[in-house]
Every structure is written in structure tokens, then in C-alpha cells.
Motif scaffolding. Structure first.
Motif, PDB file in Angstrom:
ATOM      1  N   ARG A 238       0.933  -1.135   0.156  1.00 20.11           N
ATOM      2  CA  ARG A 238      -0.019  -0.047  -0.089  1.00 20.11           C
ATOM      3  C   ARG A 238       0.952   1.251  -0.096  1.00 20.11           C
ATOM      4  O   ARG A 238       0.486   2.138  -0.819  1.00 20.11           O
ATOM      5  CB  ARG A 238      -0.901  -0.088   1.224  1.00 20.11           C
ATOM      6  CG  ARG A 238      -2.121   1.072   1.410  1.00 20.11           C
ATOM      7  CD  ARG A 238      -2.730   1.035   2.473  1.00 20.11           C
ATOM      8  NE  ARG A 238      -3.696   2.360   2.764  1.00 20.11           N
ATOM      9  CZ  ARG A 238      -4.318   2.804   3.735  1.00 20.11           C
ATOM     10  NH1 ARG A 238      -4.032   2.015   4.644  1.00 20.11           N
ATOM     11  NH2 ARG A 238      -4.983   3.907   3.632  1.00 20.11           N
ATOM     12  N   ARG A 239       2.167   1.199   0.819  1.00 21.95           N
ATOM     13  CA  ARG A 239       2.894   2.541   0.905  1.00 21.95           C
ATOM     14  C   ARG A 239       3.582   2.720  -0.563  1.00 21.95           C
ATOM     15  O   ARG A 239       3.340   3.962  -0.803  1.00 21.95           O
ATOM     16  CB  ARG A 239       4.067   2.416   1.874  1.00 21.95           C
ATOM     17  CG  ARG A 239       4.751   3.430   2.241  1.00 21.95           C
ATOM     18  CD  ARG A 239       5.490   3.532   3.495  1.00 21.95           C
ATOM     19  NE  ARG A 239       6.315   4.692   3.650  1.00 21.95           N
ATOM     20  CZ  ARG A 239       5.831   5.941   4.106  1.00 21.95           C
ATOM     21  NH1 ARG A 239       4.502   6.035   4.225  1.00 21.95           N
ATOM     22  NH2 ARG A 239       6.644   7.076   4.073  1.00 21.95           N
ATOM     23  N   ILE A 240       4.262   1.664  -1.134  1.00 25.91           N
ATOM     24  CA  ILE A 240       4.724   1.973  -2.303  1.00 25.91           C
ATOM     25  C   ILE A 240       3.751   2.324  -3.550  1.00 25.91           C
ATOM     26  O   ILE A 240       4.190   2.877  -4.503  1.00 25.91           O
ATOM     27  CB  ILE A 240       5.345   0.498  -2.706  1.00 25.91           C
ATOM     28  CG1 ILE A 240       6.665   0.949  -3.641  1.00 25.91           C
ATOM     29  CG2 ILE A 240       4.670  -0.573  -3.412  1.00 25.91           C
ATOM     30  CD1 ILE A 240       7.334  -0.169  -3.847  1.00 25.91           C
ATOM     31  N   ASN A 241       2.485   1.943  -3.404  1.00 28.93           N
ATOM     32  CA  ASN A 241       1.544   2.207  -4.197  1.00 28.93           C
ATOM     33  C   ASN A 241       1.101   3.716  -4.210  1.00 28.93           C
ATOM     34  O   ASN A 241       0.717   4.541  -5.142  1.00 28.93           O
ATOM     35  CB  ASN A 241       0.165   1.287  -4.405  1.00 28.93           C
ATOM     36  CG  ASN A 241       0.610  -0.059  -5.120  1.00 28.93           C
ATOM     37  OD1 ASN A 241       1.716  -0.321  -5.832  1.00 28.93           O
ATOM     38  ND2 ASN A 241       0.023  -0.969  -4.535  1.00 28.93           N
ATOM     39  N   GLU A 242       0.892   4.189  -2.836  1.00 30.06           N
ATOM     40  CA  GLU A 242       0.550   5.474  -2.441  1.00 30.06           C
ATOM     41  C   GLU A 242       1.561   6.567  -2.681  1.00 30.06           C
ATOM     42  O   GLU A 242       1.095   7.760  -2.705  1.00 30.06           O
ATOM     43  CB  GLU A 242      -0.393   5.481  -1.449  1.00 30.06           C
ATOM     44  CG  GLU A 242      -1.671   4.597  -1.151  1.00 30.06           C
ATOM     45  CD  GLU A 242      -2.203   4.620   0.098  1.00 30.06           C
ATOM     46  OE1 GLU A 242      -1.521   5.173   0.761  1.00 30.06           O
ATOM     47  OE2 GLU A 242      -3.468   4.127   0.306  1.00 30.06           O
ATOM     48  N   CYS A 243       2.862   6.303  -2.302  1.00 31.11           N
ATOM     49  CA  CYS A 243       3.674   7.282  -2.427  1.00 31.11           C
ATOM     50  C   CYS A 243       4.719   7.201  -3.542  1.00 31.11           C
ATOM     51  O   CYS A 243       5.556   6.237  -3.672  1.00 31.11           O
ATOM     52  CB  CYS A 243       4.585   7.205  -1.216  1.00 31.11           C
ATOM     53  SG  CYS A 243       3.516   7.210   0.435  1.00 31.11           S
ATOM     54  N   PRO A 244       4.737   8.198  -4.762  1.00 32.70           N
ATOM     55  CA  PRO A 244       5.500   8.161  -5.667  1.00 32.70           C
ATOM     56  C   PRO A 244       6.787   8.133  -5.411  1.00 32.70           C
ATOM     57  O   PRO A 244       7.690   7.425  -6.129  1.00 32.70           O
ATOM     58  CB  PRO A 244       5.021   9.467  -6.440  1.00 32.70           C
ATOM     59  CG  PRO A 244       3.736   9.475  -6.017  1.00 32.70           C
ATOM     60  CD  PRO A 244       3.593   9.240  -4.570  1.00 32.70           C
ATOM     61  N   ARG A 245       7.317   8.953  -4.359  1.00 32.43           N
ATOM     62  CA  ARG A 245       8.789   9.196  -4.145  1.00 32.43           C
ATOM     63  C   ARG A 245       9.282   7.529  -3.659  1.00 32.43           C
ATOM     64  O   ARG A 245      10.423   7.358  -3.803  1.00 32.43           O
ATOM     65  CB  ARG A 245       9.127  10.233  -2.952  1.00 32.43           C
ATOM     66  CG  ARG A 245       9.366  11.518  -3.559  1.00 32.43           C
ATOM     67  CD  ARG A 245       9.499  12.675  -2.652  1.00 32.43           C
ATOM     68  NE  ARG A 245      10.522  12.215  -1.667  1.00 32.43           N
ATOM     69  CZ  ARG A 245      11.770  12.344  -1.671  1.00 32.43           C
ATOM     70  NH1 ARG A 245      12.236  12.891  -2.796  1.00 32.43           N
ATOM     71  NH2 ARG A 245      12.766  12.227  -0.674  1.00 32.43           N
ATOM     72  N   VAL A 246       8.314   7.219  -2.785  1.00 34.18           N
ATOM     73  CA  VAL A 246       8.747   5.880  -2.278  1.00 34.18           C
ATOM     74  C   VAL A 246       8.971   4.756  -3.405  1.00 34.18           C
ATOM     75  O   VAL A 246       9.894   4.012  -3.589  1.00 34.18           O
ATOM     76  CB  VAL A 246       7.850   5.288  -1.446  1.00 34.18           C
ATOM     77  CG1 VAL A 246       8.176   3.771  -0.683  1.00 34.18           C
ATOM     78  CG2 VAL A 246       7.562   6.211  -0.048  1.00 34.18           C
ATOM     79  N   ARG A 247       8.081   4.833  -4.170  1.00 40.16           N
ATOM     80  CA  ARG A 247       8.159   3.710  -5.589  1.00 40.16           C
ATOM     81  C   ARG A 247       9.241   4.086  -6.336  1.00 40.16           C
ATOM     82  O   ARG A 247      10.100   3.078  -6.849  1.00 40.16           O
ATOM     83  CB  ARG A 247       6.695   4.005  -6.197  1.00 40.16           C
ATOM     84  CG  ARG A 247       6.794   3.023  -7.420  1.00 40.16           C
ATOM     85  CD  ARG A 247       5.307   3.060  -7.996  1.00 40.16           C
ATOM     86  NE  ARG A 247       4.702   4.340  -8.250  1.00 40.16           N
ATOM     87  CZ  ARG A 247       3.767   5.200  -7.952  1.00 40.16           C
ATOM     88  NH1 ARG A 247       3.479   4.623  -6.456  1.00 40.16           N
ATOM     89  NH2 ARG A 247       3.469   6.333  -8.275  1.00 40.16           N
ATOM     90  N   ALA A 248       9.619   5.240  -6.393  1.00 41.33           N
ATOM     91  CA  ALA A 248      10.740   5.624  -7.334  1.00 41.33           C
ATOM     92  C   ALA A 248      12.057   5.029  -6.891  1.00 41.33           C
ATOM     93  O   ALA A 248      13.000   4.872  -7.642  1.00 41.33           O
ATOM     94  CB  ALA A 248      10.965   7.340  -7.507  1.00 41.33           C
ATOM     95  N   TYR A 249      12.408   4.923  -5.700  1.00 45.52           N
ATOM     96  CA  TYR A 249      13.365   4.607  -5.085  1.00 45.52           C
ATOM     97  C   TYR A 249      13.575   3.277  -4.558  1.00 45.52           C
ATOM     98  O   TYR A 249      14.641   2.561  -3.873  1.00 45.52           O
ATOM     99  CB  TYR A 249      14.064   5.530  -3.958  1.00 45.52           C
ATOM    100  CG  TYR A 249      14.322   6.913  -4.437  1.00 45.52           C
ATOM    101  CD1 TYR A 249      15.419   7.235  -5.262  1.00 45.52           C
ATOM    102  CD2 TYR A 249      13.390   7.966  -4.420  1.00 45.52           C
ATOM    103  CE1 TYR A 249      15.812   8.617  -5.602  1.00 45.52           C
ATOM    104  CE2 TYR A 249      13.624   9.207  -4.649  1.00 45.52           C
ATOM    105  CZ  TYR A 249      14.872   9.365  -5.481  1.00 45.52           C
ATOM    106  OH  TYR A 249      14.956  10.825  -5.880  1.00 45.52           O
ATOM    107  N   ALA A 250      12.487   2.534  -4.404  1.00 48.77           N
ATOM    108  CA  ALA A 250      12.201   1.241  -4.029  1.00 48.77           C
ATOM    109  C   ALA A 250      12.731  -0.015  -4.765  1.00 48.77           C
ATOM    110  O   ALA A 250      12.660   0.161  -6.010  1.00 48.77           O
ATOM    111  CB  ALA A 250      10.709   1.071  -3.421  1.00 48.77           C
ATOM    112  N   THR A 251      13.209  -0.983  -4.244  1.00 53.25           N
ATOM    113  CA  THR A 251      13.483  -2.097  -4.847  1.00 53.25           C
ATOM    114  C   THR A 251      12.193  -3.115  -4.996  1.00 53.25           C
ATOM    115  O   THR A 251      11.183  -2.786  -4.377  1.00 53.25           O
ATOM    116  CB  THR A 251      14.597  -2.991  -4.230  1.00 53.25           C
ATOM    117  OG1 THR A 251      14.127  -3.140  -2.911  1.00 53.25           O
ATOM    118  CG2 THR A 251      15.900  -2.442  -4.183  1.00 53.25           C
ATOM    119  N   PRO A 252      12.351  -4.112  -6.051  1.00 53.25           N
ATOM    120  CA  PRO A 252      11.047  -4.846  -5.919  1.00 53.25           C
ATOM    121  C   PRO A 252      10.434  -5.439  -4.757  1.00 53.25           C
ATOM    122  O   PRO A 252      11.705  -6.125  -3.943  1.00 53.25           O
ATOM    123  CB  PRO A 252      11.468  -5.980  -7.043  1.00 53.25           C
ATOM    124  CG  PRO A 252      12.399  -5.345  -7.746  1.00 53.25           C
ATOM    125  CD  PRO A 252      13.079  -4.551  -6.893  1.00 53.25           C
TER     126      PRO A 252
END
Length: 315
Positions: free
Chosen positions: A248-262
Motif C-alpha cells: 500500500r505504501r509503495i503504491n500511494e507514495c510516488p517518491r517511495v516507489r521511485a527509489y524502492a526495490t521490488p
């Protein structure tokens, strides 16, 4: 090479021209011979000129017939040779097909043997992981992980903080306001002591998550995982809380998604559900109903804020 072919072609042409010239010469010679009969010819026959020349026609007709017969004979020989060649080709093709079939069978046996080796290797690795799981060191990992997971159940604020720390971007600070609920389920005597111990415990939770992620990476070892007691029925509601909130967090936060690993943990939890025969959740609401009604979760002083926007019934 071209010179030899050219010479052979010229020789063939010369032979044909010579044969035609010979035939024409015989005809002309025959005409001349019968047109100027000698005393010898007159002594042999008194037939007219045309009848005398018919013998030449009969000669060439016989030669033509002989040529046809020779041609038929040569064609029959050629057909016989062709049939032999075709037979040999068919035998060679049969041998090739047999060799290909034998090779395919051998490859199949090798593939099955390789699969058995892979399955054995995966099963062996699972047994090694199970030994790690039962070790004294990993008991400390499990205890430390529970020191994080239980406060996550008791405090939604602390839970959001922990989940944010799985990502490199937009990490939340530890909220002091969470201590009111966390203090009821932790062994720490004070908030300051909790802060000192909390980071160490979160690192151990990372180890636990990585352990189960590696465990489910053995596709050929589901049976051996099922037979080993990894206490998944205890971990399941806690793992689903963490994994679903990560997604949920990776889907709702673009900055988190931009720097996150799978994210692999959610896949690992779903795989564990499949291995241990649990029915998949049809929706997030059903998942949260399972979590909030789980007896172990309720014993950890569940924060009502958990899943309030999804749960179909109040706790």
C-alpha cells in the motif's frame, strides 16, 4: 575448371556434328551409288532406283529402332540406379531419425535426472534453512522480531513508522505518541529504553523476512516446506499486516516507489499460504477481517485504527 567444361562441351558438339555429317554422307553416298550403278550392282538386281534405295531406308529404320531400344535400356538402368539411390537415402533417413530419437530419449533422461538433482538440492537447502530456524541464534531473531511485531499490532502509529523504514525514501520518524499503547505490550521499562532496543529488533525483523523470502524461493521444495514446522500459522497474520502495508505504501507514495526495490515479501506470504493450504483472500477487507479477528492479534491489544477503512466489522 571452366576451360575443361568448355572443352567437354565442344567435344560433345563435334561428336553430334560428326554423327549428323556421317548420316548425311551415307545418304548422299547411297544416292550417288544407286544413281550410277556399277556392273556389280546391275548383276545383283534389276529393281528400279527407288526400290534399290529402300534398302538404305530399311537400314536407317533398323538403326533407329535399335536406338530406341538402347534408349529404353539405358533409361531402365538409370531408373534402377535411381531406385537404389532412393532406397539408400531412405535407409539413411531412417538411421538418422533413429539416432535423433535416441538422442531425444537420452536428453529426456538427462533432463529428468537434472530435475531430480535440482529437487534434491532444493529439499536439502530447505532442511538447512530449517536447521537455521531451529538454532539458538535464530531464536533470538524470532524473539527480536516479535518485539517489533507485537507493538506494531498495539499501535498503528508505530506500525506505520516500521513499514516506512523498509524503504529508503519518505521514512517516518518514531512518534513519541505511540508509547502510550506500545508500553502495554513491550518489555522496555521506558520510552528511552524502547528507542535504544527498537532499532536492533527491527534489524532482526529484516532477517526474519529475508529468511522466509529465501525459503519460498525453492519452487521444487513445497512438499518438504509443508512437512517442516516453520510456525507459519503464528506468523501468518503478522506477515500479512506487514506485506500488505508495504504494498500500500509503495503504491500511494510516488517518491517511495521511485527509489524502492521490488517487493518480494508479499509474494513470499502468498506462496506460504499456497504451500500450507490456506485459501487466498478475495479482497483487502477480507484480509483485515482475518487479521483483526485472529486470536493472537487480539491478545496483543490490537489498535482499533488498524484496517478501520477496510474491515467490514468492528473489533
Amino acid at each position: 575448371m571452366k576451360t575443361r567444361k568448355f572443352r567437354s562441351l565442344n567435344l560433345g558438339k563435334l561428336t553430334v556434328v560428326a554423327a549428323i555429317s556421317l548420316i548425311i554422307g551415307i545418304w548422299i553416298g547411297a544416292w550417288w551409288w544407286v544413281s550410277n550403278p556399277s556392273d556389280f550392282i546391275k548383276s545383283l538386281t534389276t529393281q528400279p532406283l527407288a526400290d534399290t534405295f529402300s534398302s538404305v531406308n530399311a537400314l536407317f529404320a533398323g538403326l533407329a529402332c535399335a536406338g530406341v531400344l538402347i534408349t529404353i535400356y539405358l533409361q531402365m538402368r538409370e531408373l534402377s540406379v535411381t531406385a537404389d539411390d532412393l532406397k539408400k537415402t531412405a535407409e539413411a533417413n531412417t538411421a538418422t531419425a533413429r539416432a535423433i530419437s535416441d538422442t531425444a530419449l537420452a536428453n529426456g533422461e538427462m533432463a529428468r535426472a537434472s530435475l531430480k538433482v535440482a529437487i534434491h538440492a532444493d529439499e536439502r537447502s530447505v532442511l538447512d534453512l530449517f536447521q537455521v530456524y531451529c538454532s539458538q541464534y535464530f531464536q533470538d531473531v524470532k524473539n527480536s522480531s516479535m518485539s517489533v511485531l507485537i507493538p506494531c499490532v498495539a499501535s498503528k502509529e508505530y506500525f506505520d513508522f516500521v513499514v516506512s523504514r523498509f524503504f529508503v525514501a519518505d521514512q517516518l520518524p518514531l512518534p513519541p505518541s505511540c508509547w502510550g499503547r506500545v508500553s502495554k505490550v513491550t518489555y522496555s521499562k521506558s520510552y528511552e529504553e524502547f528507542i535504544i532496543q527498537e532499532q536492533h529488533h527491527r534489524y532482526k525483523l529484516d532477517e526474519l523476512i529475508n529468511f522466509f523470502t529465501m525459503l519460498t524461493g525453492r519452487d521444487n521444495a513445497c512438499e518438504i516446506i509443508l512437512r517442516c514446522d516453520f510456525s507459519y500459522s503464528w506468523w501468518r497474520p503478522l506477515f500479512w499486516m506487514i506485506a500488505s502495508q508495504q504494498e500500500r505504501r509503495i503504491n500511494e507514495c510516488p517518491r517511495v516507489r521511485a527509489y524502492a526495490t521490488p517487493l518480494y515479501f508479499l509474494k513470499a506470504v502468498k506462496k506460504l499460504d499456497e504451500i500450507y493450504g490456506f485459501e487466498p483472500f478475495s479482497s483487502d477487507a477480507e484480509m483485515w477481517d482475518f487479521i483483526v479477528h485472529h486470536p493472537k492479534i487480539q491478545s496483543y491489544n490490537l489498535d482499533p485504527a488498524h484496517g478501520a477503512h477496510l474491515s467490514r466489522s468492528a473489533v
